[in-house]
Design a protein around this motif. Structure first.
Motif, PDB file in Angstrom:
ATOM      1  N   THR A 108     -21.437  -5.528 -48.036  1.00 46.81           N
ATOM      2  CA  THR A 108     -20.511  -4.560 -47.448  1.00 46.81           C
ATOM      3  C   THR A 108     -21.286  -3.618 -46.527  1.00 46.81           C
ATOM      4  OG1 THR A 108     -20.783  -2.946 -49.233  1.00 46.81           O
ATOM      5  CG2 THR A 108     -19.102  -4.660 -49.526  1.00 46.81           C
ATOM      6  N   ALA A 109     -20.561  -2.882 -45.694  1.00 47.83           N
ATOM      7  CA  ALA A 109     -21.217  -1.965 -44.755  1.00 47.83           C
ATOM      8  C   ALA A 109     -22.061  -0.932 -45.493  1.00 47.83           C
ATOM      9  CB  ALA A 109     -20.157  -1.274 -43.888  1.00 47.83           C
ATOM     10  N   THR A 110     -21.513  -0.367 -46.558  1.00 43.32           N
ATOM     11  CA  THR A 110     -22.256   0.633 -47.338  1.00 43.32           C
ATOM     12  C   THR A 110     -23.484   0.017 -47.991  1.00 43.32           C
ATOM     13  OG1 THR A 110     -20.207   1.831 -47.797  1.00 43.32           O
ATOM     14  CG2 THR A 110     -22.095   2.306 -49.214  1.00 43.32           C
ATOM     15  N   ALA A 111     -23.324  -1.199 -48.529  1.00 46.04           N
ATOM     16  CA  ALA A 111     -24.447  -1.871 -49.192  1.00 46.04           C
ATOM     17  C   ALA A 111     -25.555  -2.200 -48.200  1.00 46.04           C
ATOM     18  CB  ALA A 111     -23.957  -3.141 -49.874  1.00 46.04           C
ATOM     19  N   LEU A 112     -25.184  -2.564 -46.975  1.00 45.73           N
ATOM     20  CA  LEU A 112     -26.193  -2.915 -45.977  1.00 45.73           C
ATOM     21  C   LEU A 112     -26.946  -1.684 -45.474  1.00 45.73           C
ATOM     22  CD1 LEU A 112     -24.443  -5.736 -43.920  1.00 45.73           C
ATOM     23  CD2 LEU A 112     -26.343  -5.943 -45.535  1.00 45.73           C
ATOM     24  N   VAL A 113     -26.248  -0.563 -45.356  1.00 50.54           N
ATOM     25  CA  VAL A 113     -26.947   0.677 -44.993  1.00 50.54           C
ATOM     26  C   VAL A 113     -27.965   1.036 -46.074  1.00 50.54           C
ATOM     27  CG1 VAL A 113     -26.679   3.164 -44.667  1.00 50.54           C
ATOM     28  CG2 VAL A 113     -25.095   1.577 -43.554  1.00 50.54           C
ATOM     29  N   LYS A 114     -27.519   0.946 -47.320  1.00 50.97           N
ATOM     30  CA  LYS A 114     -28.422   1.220 -48.451  1.00 50.97           C
ATOM     31  C   LYS A 114     -29.552   0.198 -48.494  1.00 50.97           C
ATOM     32  CE  LYS A 114     -28.251   2.016 -53.460  1.00 50.97           C
ATOM     33  NZ  LYS A 114     -27.379   1.992 -54.666  1.00 50.97           N
ATOM     34  N   GLY A 115     -29.221  -1.079 -48.209  1.00 52.77           N
ATOM     35  CA  GLY A 115     -30.236  -2.126 -48.218  1.00 52.77           C
ATOM     36  C   GLY A 115     -31.240  -1.966 -47.108  1.00 52.77           C
ATOM     37  N   PHE A 116     -30.768  -1.547 -45.934  1.00 55.36           N
ATOM     38  CA  PHE A 116     -31.695  -1.319 -44.821  1.00 55.36           C
ATOM     39  C   PHE A 116     -32.710  -0.239 -45.177  1.00 55.36           C
ATOM     40  CE2 PHE A 116     -32.994   1.162 -41.148  1.00 55.36           C
ATOM     41  CZ  PHE A 116     -33.536   0.186 -40.324  1.00 55.36           C
ATOM     42  N   TRP A 117     -32.227   0.863 -45.739  1.00 50.59           N
ATOM     43  CA  TRP A 117     -33.133   1.939 -46.127  1.00 50.59           C
ATOM     44  C   TRP A 117     -34.130   1.449 -47.176  1.00 50.59           C
ATOM     45  CZ3 TRP A 117     -35.372   6.332 -45.082  1.00 50.59           C
ATOM     46  CH2 TRP A 117     -35.979   7.048 -46.116  1.00 50.59           C
ATOM     47  N   HIS A 118     -33.635   0.681 -48.146  1.00 46.84           N
ATOM     48  CA  HIS A 118     -34.525   0.165 -49.186  1.00 46.84           C
ATOM     49  C   HIS A 118     -35.602  -0.746 -48.598  1.00 46.84           C
ATOM     50  CE1 HIS A 118     -35.898  -1.685 -52.924  1.00 46.84           C
ATOM     51  NE2 HIS A 118     -35.701  -2.855 -52.345  1.00 46.84           N
ATOM     52  N   ALA A 119     -35.197  -1.674 -47.716  1.00 45.99           N
ATOM     53  CA  ALA A 119     -36.148  -2.628 -47.147  1.00 45.99           C
ATOM     54  C   ALA A 119     -37.134  -1.953 -46.213  1.00 45.99           C
ATOM     55  CB  ALA A 119     -35.395  -3.731 -46.404  1.00 45.99           C
ATOM     56  N   HIS A 120     -36.676  -0.901 -45.532  1.00 45.09           N
ATOM     57  CA  HIS A 120     -37.527  -0.258 -44.533  1.00 45.09           C
ATOM     58  C   HIS A 120     -38.579   0.647 -45.177  1.00 45.09           C
ATOM     59  CE1 HIS A 120     -38.317   0.760 -40.346  1.00 45.09           C
ATOM     60  NE2 HIS A 120     -38.471   2.010 -40.727  1.00 45.09           N
ATOM     61  N   VAL A 121     -38.148   1.501 -46.078  1.00 45.89           N
ATOM     62  CA  VAL A 121     -39.106   2.444 -46.662  1.00 45.89           C
ATOM     63  C   VAL A 121     -38.843   2.755 -48.128  1.00 45.89           C
ATOM     64  CG1 VAL A 121     -37.815   4.520 -45.995  1.00 45.89           C
ATOM     65  CG2 VAL A 121     -40.301   4.642 -46.196  1.00 45.89           C
ATOM     66  N   GLY A 122     -37.596   2.613 -48.570  1.00 48.92           N
ATOM     67  CA  GLY A 122     -37.258   3.007 -49.939  1.00 48.92           C
ATOM     68  C   GLY A 122     -38.020   2.250 -51.005  1.00 48.92           C
ATOM     69  N   TRP A 123     -38.325   0.973 -50.740  1.00 47.07           N
ATOM     70  CA  TRP A 123     -39.011   0.150 -51.740  1.00 47.07           C
ATOM     71  C   TRP A 123     -40.391   0.684 -52.080  1.00 47.07           C
ATOM     72  CZ3 TRP A 123     -43.507  -2.843 -51.187  1.00 47.07           C
ATOM     73  CH2 TRP A 123     -44.045  -2.872 -49.893  1.00 47.07           C
ATOM     74  N   LEU A 124     -40.982   1.447 -51.168  1.00 45.85           N
ATOM     75  CA  LEU A 124     -42.314   2.007 -51.422  1.00 45.85           C
ATOM     76  C   LEU A 124     -42.308   2.979 -52.593  1.00 45.85           C
ATOM     77  CD1 LEU A 124     -43.355   2.663 -47.715  1.00 45.85           C
ATOM     78  CD2 LEU A 124     -44.258   0.869 -49.208  1.00 45.85           C
ATOM     79  N   PHE A 125     -41.137   3.526 -52.900  1.00 44.93           N
ATOM     80  CA  PHE A 125     -41.018   4.501 -53.982  1.00 44.93           C
ATOM     81  C   PHE A 125     -40.518   3.866 -55.276  1.00 44.93           C
ATOM     82  CE2 PHE A 125     -40.636   6.688 -49.948  1.00 44.93           C
ATOM     83  CZ  PHE A 125     -41.538   7.731 -50.099  1.00 44.93           C
ATOM     84  N   ASP A 126     -40.392   2.534 -55.278  1.00 38.27           N
ATOM     85  CA  ASP A 126     -39.982   1.818 -56.488  1.00 38.27           C
ATOM     86  C   ASP A 126     -41.075   1.987 -57.546  1.00 38.27           C
ATOM     87  OD1 ASP A 126     -39.142   0.028 -58.447  1.00 38.27           O
ATOM     88  OD2 ASP A 126     -38.361  -1.386 -56.967  1.00 38.27           O
ATOM     89  N   ARG A 127     -40.682   2.304 -58.748  1.00 40.63           N
ATOM     90  CA  ARG A 127     -41.669   2.550 -59.808  1.00 40.63           C
ATOM     91  C   ARG A 127     -42.295   1.270 -60.340  1.00 40.63           C
ATOM     92  NH1 ARG A 127     -41.482   7.500 -62.351  1.00 40.63           N
ATOM     93  NH2 ARG A 127     -43.464   6.790 -63.250  1.00 40.63           N
ATOM     94  N   ASP A 128     -41.655   0.093 -60.131  1.00 40.50           N
ATOM     95  CA  ASP A 128     -42.214  -1.164 -60.614  1.00 40.50           C
ATOM     96  C   ASP A 128     -43.360  -1.618 -59.708  1.00 40.50           C
ATOM     97  OD1 ASP A 128     -40.472  -1.357 -62.728  1.00 40.50           O
ATOM     98  OD2 ASP A 128     -38.978  -2.509 -61.589  1.00 40.50           O
ATOM     99  N   MET A 129     -44.498  -1.956 -60.304  1.00 43.80           N
ATOM    100  CA  MET A 129     -45.663  -2.417 -59.549  1.00 43.80           C
ATOM    101  C   MET A 129     -45.760  -3.943 -59.613  1.00 43.80           C
ATOM    102  SD  MET A 129     -48.699   0.297 -60.499  1.00 43.80           S
ATOM    103  CE  MET A 129     -48.741  -0.222 -62.214  1.00 43.80           C
TER     104      MET A 129
END
Length: 323
Positions: free
Chosen positions: A146-167
């Motif tokens: 969905t449009a909302t999911a893709l906006v959230k996914g774009f942020w995650h793929a671009h920079v958000g994943w760097l803050f994921d606590r799982d190593m």
């Protein structure tokens, strides 16, 4: 008549024992410490603030040819360290090389401030193993279509994943690098190399202009702004190149070729070609597709510093092409 004692040793060989089957290590290895999350945030936010200040800074101070030269030099050095070194050599083994160049590529890639070499490689190998599926550390399709999911996914793929606590589990995805003493040393030197990538432009800027102003502008433009630009170009390959572009080759994911990033990414944005044939040393395989990283590898080959380079062949490309 002789009798055999019950306690006499048996002449029969012992029954073979089956060793327990070893399970594969998990893809994640615990939780990232909070202080490391804060450090990542610093690496992301501070250079980005420099970019935000770049326009008024250029208006007030200007940007001289010395600054431009330093930006170009350090952008190429650290950027090619990532694309040729971290990515095509360490992650995918696209070529073999001599020990001094192997160490040099690890050092140069570390100066991009995208993380230590071993964890960078482990994350990227995990990405290829689970591209755009559960387990991929930075897929933009993680939350849906969905449009909302893709906006959230774009942020995650671009920079958000760097803050994921799982190593990512480096013992599973990068055991070869853990066994390489030279690379382990470079990996441990990441904090020092991160400081060097910011201070060297300042030092050179000061020496070349023989002024404190030259040192300050060198630190700002060739240090902070250059790091921020390189960060976002690399992250755009993770995000944009899995959402927009052409897909001429078959792959198990949604990777795409996005030509506007080809020069800035040194050829990494020919991403569909890369995912279709990950170990290939050239990503821009079609006519007219500029791939600066492949040109550098070709230079290394001609100098005798690289061999067993995995170049594309017409037969291989035809097998991979979409019907």
């Amino acid at each position: 008549m002789t009798t055999t004692s019950e306690n006499a040793p048996s002449t029969q060989p012992p029954a073979p024992t089956r060793e327990p089957r070893r399970s594969r290590p998990p893809i994640v290895a615990g939780r990232r410490p909070r202080k490391e999350i804060v450090l990542v945030g610093t690496f992301v936010v501070v250079p980005l603030l420099a970019v935000a200040a770049a326009v008024p800074a250029a208006w007030g101070w200007g940007i001289g040819w010395t600054d431009i030269g330093l930006v170009a030099f350090f952008y190429a050095l650290s950027g090619l360290g990532v694309t040729v070194g971290f990515h095509r050599y360490f992650t995918h083994g696209s070529f073999r090389t001599v020990r001094p160049l192997r160490i040099g590529l690890a050092v140069a890639g570390s100066m991009a401030m995208q993380g230590p070499v071993i964890s960078w490689v482990a994350d990227h190998r995990r990405h290829h193993a689970y591209a755009d599926r559960e387990g991929d550390p930075h897929s933009p399709w993680r939350f849906g279509t969905t449009a909302t999911a893709l906006v959230k996914g774009f942020w995650h793929a671009h920079v958000g994943w760097l803050f994921d606590r799982d190593m990512t589990n480096i013992e599973r995805f990068a055991p070869d690098l853990l066994a390489d003493r030279d690379i382990v040393r470079v990996n441990r030197l990441f904090p020092l190399l991160s400081a060097a990538t910011l201070l060297l432009p300042a030092l050179l800027g000061g020496l070349l202009t023989w002024s404190w102003t030259g040192a300050l502008t060198g630190f700002f433009w060739a240090g902070l702004v250059r790091i921020a630009l390189l960060h976002h170009v690399t992250w755009s390959v993770n995000s944009i190149c899995h959402m927009l572009g052409e897909r001429p080759f078959r792959s198990r994911d949604r990777s795409a070729n996005f030509w506007p990033l080809a020069i800035a990414s040194f050829g990494e944005s020919w991403h569909n070609s890369h995912h279709a044939d990950p170990t290939c040393a050239r990503h821009g395989v079609e006519r007219g597709q500029l791939d600066i990283s492949a040109a550098v590898i070709r230079l290394f080959e001609r100098l005798g510093w690289a061999w067993k380079v995995r170049w594309p062949t017409p037969q291989r490309l035809e097998k991979l092409r979409q019907p």
